[in-house]
Write a protein that holds these residues in place. Structure first.
Motif: not given
Length: 380
Positions: A331-334, A350-367
């Protein structure tokens, strides 16, 4: 009882800005706010600029909550809540930068913290039901901000708030009447857990007991609720040495246990200058409670600040994980680092999910990818 901590918070680490996952989501906006306060117009003090920002945020929050009263559908209410959430966080930041007496700000800080919790964690249907009460307090907050600005605040104009927006549950139903015995027990806990050489009771409110503390000549404060220390911070010396991440994690977990929080797991740790911030949470059979965290700040061989946040929250009726981490990656683009399995409460479920951390040029984002269906459920 008068609180004499009005100068203390400007020197100590403000934990709330570190522990909240919401602050991570809005960190770019907060950074811009702080920058705006620092880079002010000639002739304006930091407090003046913070005051301008606070007025604007209070006005926007009041108007957003007024508009929410007209909603009877989820879609328009969601849009209003998102806007109001930004105004609430802006107001929190401006209030931290504004040089008001800390004791006088206590109710305002609690109101804004609870407003953020409601707008971020409650279902949209619930906020619609609460719209009249949300507007009532947002309007009172705005009136108080403007009265303070104009120097017209009288005793009956002071903003009063004691958690009225937050629903009471058995998990956070704390004793509000504080006895001398409660204070003495809390003092013993602080002295034992923090190795404090001096402890002075400052005041009590809403089930909380606060102390001025001293440890090896370093001053700080501690806040006790029930049988746990929910927050403490010590002044940090300029000559203190940094800490390595591995040692910091161990010290952070030990500090959490001493404060009354057992069986936490390290979710994330990172270096900031000479300090290491360690984020901890509960582990539910491999799924981390990533939104309900405690945070410790470590310098050298000492934990100089700690906040329990919501790490004591319980998750029940957790869904079954049906997708592996490798399946969720589709489900990730990169590409990015391996996802972390989390349990989160989203819109009351209640939900279960996977957290993905991205360090982009404007800061940290999460998917966040749902571990039940393998689809993206949130990006922030």
């Amino acid at each position: 009882m008068t609180n004499n901590l009005n100068e203390k918070r400007s020197y100590h680490v403000i934990i709330a800005a570190i522990v909240s996952a919401l602050v991570v989501m809005l960190c770019g906006m907060i950074t811009g706010m702080v920058y705006a306060v620092r880079v002010h117009r000639a002739g304006d003090s930091d407090s003046d600029v913070a005051g301008y920002l606070l007025e604007d945020a209070a006005y926007g929050l009041r108007n957003s909550m007024s508009a929410l009263r007209l909603c009877n559908e989820v879609e328009p209410a969601e849009s209003i809540n998102r806007t109001a959430l930004v105004f609430a966080v802006r107001a929190e930041t401006a209030l931290e930068c504004n040089k008001e007496d800390w004791a006088d700000c206590r109710c305002k800080e609690q109101f804004l913290n609870d407003m953020v919790t409601v707008l971020h964690s409650y279902s949209t249907e619930r906020t619609i039901e609460m719209s009249d009460k949300l507007y009532e307090y947002a309007a009172k907050f705005y009136d108080c901000v403007m009265s303070d600005k104009n120097g017209k605040a009288e005793n009956n104009d002071k903003f009063e708030y004691d958690g009225e927006l937050i629903e009471n549950t058995s998990d956070n139903d704390h004793k509000t009447e504080i006895t001398d015995e409660d204070i003495e027990n809390a003092k013993t806990l602080v002295e034992s857990a923090l190795n404090a050489t001096h402890t002075e009771h400052v005041g009590s409110w809403g089930g909380h007991i606060e102390f001025n503390v001293e440890r090896n000549g370093t001053t700080g404060y501690a806040l006790v609720c029930g049988d746990k220390i929910i927050e403490y911070s010590f002044m940090r010396g300029e000559d203190q040495e940094g800490a390595d991440v591995t040692s910091a994690q161990k010290l952070a977990l030990e500090a959490a246990e001493a404060c009354g929080y057992d069986n936490l797991t390290v979710k994330y740790s990172g270096e900031t200058g000479k300090s290491v911030s360690v984020i901890m949470c509960k582990n539910y059979n491999g799924a981390l409670a990533g939104d309900d965290v405690a945070t410790a700040v470590v310098v050298g061989d000492k934990v100089v600040a700690f906040s329990a946040g919501k790490c004591d929250s319980e998750h029940r009726n957790i869904p079954t994980v049906k997708k592996t981490e490798s399946e969720a990656r589709r489900a990730l683009k990169s590409e990015t680092s391996t996802g972390t399995l989390l349990v989160r409460k989203v819109n009351g479920k209640e939900r279960v999910c996977y957290e993905y951390r991205y360090e982009l040029d404007d800061g940290v984002h999460y998917v966040y990818v749902c571990a039940e269906n393998g689809k993206q459920m949130e990006v922030k």
